[in-house]
Design an enzyme around this catalytic site. Structure first.
Site, short mmCIF file in Angstrom:
data_model
loop_
_atom_site.label_atom_id
_atom_site.label_comp_id
_atom_site.label_asym_id
_atom_site.label_seq_id
_atom_site.Cartn_x
_atom_site.Cartn_y
_atom_site.Cartn_z
N GLU A 1 0.84 -1.19 0.00
CA GLU A 1 0.00 0.00 0.00
C GLU A 1 0.88 1.24 0.00
OE1 GLU A 1 -4.23 -0.95 2.18
OE2 GLU A 1 -2.68 0.02 3.37
N CYS A 2 0.66 2.14 -0.94
CA CYS A 2 1.32 3.44 -0.99
C CYS A 2 2.84 3.28 -0.90
CB CYS A 2 0.76 4.36 0.10
SG CYS A 2 1.05 6.10 -0.22
N GLY A 3 3.45 3.53 0.25
CA GLY A 3 4.89 3.37 0.35
C GLY A 3 5.33 1.95 0.05
#
Length: 453
Positions: free
Chosen positions: A329-331
């Site tokens: 997720e994201c990072g």
């Protein structure tokens, strides 16, 4: 025992809600009160500070992303086994998205649905009696939202205080605190908000100072006296916000990967899952005994060099992905790509399990609620399932890669945002943070499909 509760609200971000919330939490805990905390809306960082101040988890309560049943169940958990529950509102009290009543994501939704009174924090720097007009505007602005008291923040002098207190008490609101302007109590910030709780230098000493601040400048007995028992439904238990991604979950946890919602961890543990933390920054691979690997969001852009040099981590992650699911997720999604440019524009090699590349040097803020339709079976749900969540990142895609998209996204108003994320083999990821699955068939059918609005 179910804690009595109240909501800390304000007209806008930057009013001092988090500082004063932490001050109250620390002071009540010092007094021996079984204090609990929660945060309205999508936020990873404030709940970690809440947890440090209370000694227990702080859950997110999000009226847009969570169904009423899910929200009620989590509110019940947040209030369980406590005497006092303090819910910190995000942004301004009424700030949310255009949505059906009670589903805007605003802190005011929680005040109305849970029947909790609001303690209004007013930053009165640069104004005096006008603060009473601001407070008056909050009274009766929305049905079911009770403004029960006011705390004045960033006062310049006793004279400044006396004029404002007189004006606010004249409209029938008690003033339950008056805090002088003092930047020593502020928490350091960075591009996604406050620094993380684990990174704060001398955090417990800072919380002690905040408790002293609360004892000196807040009417803690009066604030506790405002609290009311939340209106919790006695209906059937809600489905967990997110299904567990596996039985044994390898979870990246360190300064680069820390954004995981406490309600996910609670639900997974309650379902009997084992969570095995490992640190990519310490060059640790995901544990071999696990059947799924989860890379949360965080700050990989601040640690890109260390991640690029983490050979054992990258080799172990590739070995894991050859036979088991890996989701970012994201990072975490950034770390799964081929490369990441740091703020200086230096490119660092990432895991290469997906073909995209990202940049923090070419920054663009992406912020907002998202409704995602999954295009394939992944650790966050089955193909065709709808997940509600959000995006909040400054990094940009500089090469979208050649992978199949993971989700089809729409915003909170149903506007089509197109395909997003990537999937290849058993590896998946996106900038999208999942908050809750749509478990109510009526909720799914009533929500606009991408492109319909």
């Amino acid at each position: 025992m179910t804690a009595r509760g109240l909501i800390i609200g304000a007209p806008r971000s930057g009013s001092g809600k988090t500082t004063l919330t932490l001050a109250m939490l620390a002071a009540f805990r010092r007094r021996g009160v079984a204090i609990r905390a929660a945060k309205s809306g999508p936020d990873y960082i404030d709940p970690a500070f809440h947890a440090a101040a209370t000694g227990g988890p702080s859950l997110n309560l999000d009226s847009w992303a969570m169904s009423p049943a899910q929200l009620g169940a989590l509110a019940s958990e947040a209030a369980a086994d406590g005497e006092l529950l303090i819910v910190e509102s995000a942004m301004g009290l009424f700030d949310g998205v255009a949505a059906e009543p009670g589903r805007s994501g605003a802190g005011a939704d929680l005040a109305a649905s849970l029947g909790l009174p609001v303690l209004l924090v007013l930053d009165v720097s640069g104004q005096s009696q006008t603060a009473a007009a601001v407070a008056r505007g909050f009274i009766g602005h929305a049905p079911g939202v009770q403004i029960a008291g006011v705390v004045l923040n960033r006062l310049a002098s006793d004279r400044h205080r006396s004029g404002i207190v007189q004006a606010i008490e004249a409209i029938g609101l008690p003033v339950l605190g008056a805090v002088p302007r003092d930047e020593r109590y502020a928490v350091p910030e960075r591009h996604l908000g406050l620094v993380q709780a684990d990174e704060h230098p001398a955090l417990h000493a800072h919380l002690d100072r905040l408790a002293d601040l609360a004892e000196a400048h807040l009417d803690l007995d009066g604030i506790a006296g405002l609290a009311r028992s939340p209106a919790l439904s006695a209906g059937p238990a809600a489905e967990p916000p997110m299904p567990p991604p596996g039985q044994r979950i390898a979870l990246a946890r360190d300064a680069a990967f820390s954004f995981i919602y406490p309600h996910h961890l609670q639900a997974w543990r309650r379902a009997g899952c084992e969570i095995h933390a490992f640190s990519p920054l310490a060059d640790e691979p995901p544990p071999e005994l696990c059947d799924v690997c989860w890379l949360p969001g965080g700050y990989p852009e601040l640690h890109a060099g260390a991640l690029a040099a983490a050979g054992r981590f990258k080799a172990g992650l590739r070995r894991f992905a050859a036979s088991r699911p890996v989701h970012g997720e994201c990072g975490g999604y950034m770390a799964l790509g081929e490369g990441l440019e740091d703020a200086s524009g230096v490119r660092h090699e990432m895991a290469g399990l997906l073909s995209h590349s990202t940049s923090f040097a070419r920054r663009k803020m992406n912020l907002g609620y998202r409704r995602a339709r999954l295009l394939a079976q992944t650790p966050i749900g089955a193909a065709g399932a709808f997940i509600r969540g959000h995006e909040f990142h400054y990094a940009s895609l500089i090469d979208p890669g050649r992978d199949e998209p993971l989700v089809s996204l729409s915003d909170a108003q149903g506007r089509d945002l197109g395909p997003a994320g990537g999937r290849r083999g058993q590896v998946s990821g996106a900038f999208f943070h999942a908050i809750a699955a749509e478990s109510d068939p009526q909720e799914t059918s009533a929500a606009a499909e991408p492109g319909e609005v």
